[in-house]
Design an enzyme around this catalytic site. Structure first.
Site, PDB file in Angstrom:
ATOM      1  N   LYS A 211       0.846  -1.201   0.000  1.00  0.00           N
ATOM      2  CA  LYS A 211       0.000   0.000   0.000  1.00  0.00           C
ATOM      3  C   LYS A 211       0.877   1.245   0.000  1.00  0.00           C
ATOM      4  CE  LYS A 211       0.831   1.679   4.259  1.00  0.00           C
ATOM      5  NZ  LYS A 211       1.399   3.014   4.537  1.00  0.00           N
TER       6      LYS A 211
ATOM      7  N   ILE B 289      11.254  -4.159   2.346  1.00  0.00           N
ATOM      8  CA  ILE B 289      11.143  -4.380   3.794  1.00  0.00           C
ATOM      9  C   ILE B 289      11.409  -3.076   4.545  1.00  0.00           C
ATOM     10  CG2 ILE B 289      12.142  -5.650   5.745  1.00  0.00           C
ATOM     11  CD1 ILE B 289      12.889  -7.854   3.632  1.00  0.00           C
ATOM     12  N   ALA B 290      10.644  -2.860   5.627  1.00  0.00           N
ATOM     13  CA  ALA B 290      10.780  -1.650   6.453  1.00  0.00           C
ATOM     14  C   ALA B 290      10.730  -0.414   5.575  1.00  0.00           C
ATOM     15  CB  ALA B 290      12.074  -1.685   7.267  1.00  0.00           C
TER      16      ALA B 290
ATOM     17  N   GLY C 201       7.528   1.451   4.746  1.00  0.00           N
ATOM     18  CA  GLY C 201       6.347   2.296   4.791  1.00  0.00           C
ATOM     19  C   GLY C 201       5.276   1.871   3.811  1.00  0.00           C
ATOM     20  N   MET C 202       5.320   0.594   3.389  1.00  0.00           N
ATOM     21  CA  MET C 202       4.349   0.086   2.422  1.00  0.00           C
ATOM     22  C   MET C 202       3.491  -1.049   2.985  1.00  0.00           C
ATOM     23  SD  MET C 202       6.520   0.218  -1.120  1.00  0.00           S
ATOM     24  CE  MET C 202       5.036   0.288  -2.140  1.00  0.00           C
ATOM     25  N   ALA C 203       3.520  -1.215   4.305  1.00  0.00           N
ATOM     26  CA  ALA C 203       2.689  -2.208   5.000  1.00  0.00           C
ATOM     27  C   ALA C 203       2.942  -3.628   4.522  1.00  0.00           C
ATOM     28  CB  ALA C 203       1.201  -1.858   4.881  1.00  0.00           C
TER      29      ALA C 203
ATOM     30  N   GLY D 208       4.583  -6.140   5.960  1.00  0.00           N
ATOM     31  CA  GLY D 208       4.316  -7.119   7.011  1.00  0.00           C
ATOM     32  C   GLY D 208       2.833  -7.242   7.305  1.00  0.00           C
ATOM     33  N   SER D 209       2.131  -6.117   7.334  1.00  0.00           N
ATOM     34  CA  SER D 209       0.687  -6.127   7.597  1.00  0.00           C
ATOM     35  C   SER D 209      -0.067  -6.812   6.469  1.00  0.00           C
ATOM     36  CB  SER D 209       0.168  -4.691   7.775  1.00  0.00           C
ATOM     37  OG  SER D 209       0.734  -4.086   8.908  1.00  0.00           O
ATOM     38  N   SER D 210       0.369  -6.564   5.236  1.00  0.00           N
ATOM     39  CA  SER D 210      -0.277  -7.194   4.088  1.00  0.00           C
ATOM     40  C   SER D 210      -0.059  -8.710   4.097  1.00  0.00           C
ATOM     41  CB  SER D 210       0.276  -6.595   2.790  1.00  0.00           C
ATOM     42  OG  SER D 210      -0.427  -7.086   1.677  1.00  0.00           O
TER      43      SER D 210
ATOM     44  N   ASP E 290      -2.458  -1.543  10.621  1.00  0.00           N
ATOM     45  CA  ASP E 290      -2.714  -1.542   9.170  1.00  0.00           C
ATOM     46  C   ASP E 290      -3.353  -2.834   8.673  1.00  0.00           C
ATOM     47  OD1 ASP E 290      -1.780   1.003   8.690  1.00  0.00           O
ATOM     48  OD2 ASP E 290       0.232   0.375   8.087  1.00  0.00           O
TER      49      ASP E 290
END
Length: 290
Positions: free
Chosen positions: A11, A100-101, A103-105, A107-109, A141
């Site tokens: 995202k 990774i790390a 600001g594109m979510a 891990g949440s995705s 998120d």
């Protein structure tokens, strides 16, 4: 069904405002969230017996990621299996493509894909609402990532209102070779002293009208006030994108990823080459809204 494969889409934030820090330590936000065409792939396979293996075996294809309980995929899978009393084990493999790390979510995705994947694999009949209620326990998120698309996100990120998708455009997404701590950014943001806030209501209106100009004119992210100060390369990338014809450019989330919006794919691809030649980043993508 013994195997399920799911895509986990990244995202960006077309707009990100922080209203205040709550007494519980969380921040009250208003954000316009948008999925883009960069994705991880997760595969879920049933395993008949639990012993002597653990209930969940998570394998990842990047050295910097762990496959233990610190991974949001593992935590999401464990929550689902404990909540629904799943008796079988599961093997999960992650093919990582989202930076990774960044600001594109990412891990949440991935966690959201775990809810969907296990729901299908074990035929749990979870509704989107069921998954979102569990998802917020994993991360703010995650409820958004469970549904994706274009949404206004409020509260700590768990209050979601679907809104109209943006018109067709092309995105240049650039992640410089730095890692940004979301915790650091929020701890160093003083929401009560911010002099400017992005026009989130105007952004929603522009989306409803299908006005790309209206969207790009209102792009803003208050977290840039912290991240750019510490990492000036983010500003350099934004400037490079605009010089290469972007309608506008913005940092996503707490950074350091920057995205630029272009009306033509050719312009985005030319900008890709220019940014690459400048040596500002190695992870560079041309993609679209999803």
């Amino acid at each position: 069904m013994n195997q399920v494969t799911r895509k986990a889409y990244a995202k960006i934030n077309l707009g990100l405002d922080v209203l205040r820090r709550r007494p519980d330590g969380y921040h009250e936000v208003r954000m316009v969230m948008q999925t883009v065409g960069i994705f991880d792939t997760l595969t879920f396979r049933k395993r008949a017996g639990k012993e002597p293996l653990p209930d969940i075996l998570l394998s990842v294809d990047k050295e910097e990621l762990s496959g233990d309980e610190s991974n949001l995929i593992y935590r999401a899978a464990k929550l689902v299996m404990e909540t629904y009393g799943v008796k079988e084990g599961v093997d999960i493999s992650l093919n990582k493509n989202i930076p990774i790390a960044a600001g594109m979510a990412g891990g949440s995705s991935d966690a959201a894909a775990a809810f969907h994947g296990l729901n299908e694999l074990f035929e749990l009949s979870m509704s989107l609402e069921d998954m979102q209620k569990m998802g917020v326990k994993i991360g703010a998120d995650v409820p958004y990532c469970i549904v994706g698309g274009t949404a206004l996100s409020e509260g700590i990120g768990e209050i979601l209102t679907p809104i109209a998708a943006p018109p067709e455009a092309y995105l240049l997404i650039v992640k410089p070779d730095i890692d940004v701590s979301t915790k650091y950014v929020y701890e160093n943001l003083h929401a009560d002293t911010l002099s400017e806030h992005p026009d989130i209501d105007g952004m929603v209106e522009a989306l409803q009208e299908g006005s790309l100009r209206g969207i790009t004119e209102r792009m803003g992210n208050v977290l840039e006030t912290v991240t750019i100060k510490k990492y000036p390369v983010i500003h350099q990338i934004k400037e490079a994108m605009v010089m290469q014809g972007a309608e506008n450019a913005l940092m996503s989330g707490s950074g350091p990823t920057v995205f630029g919006i272009y009306r033509e794919r050719e312009r985005a691809q030319e900008a890709y080459k220019a940014v690459e030649k400048m040596g500002l980043a190695k992870q560079i993508y041309v993609t679209e809204f999803v």
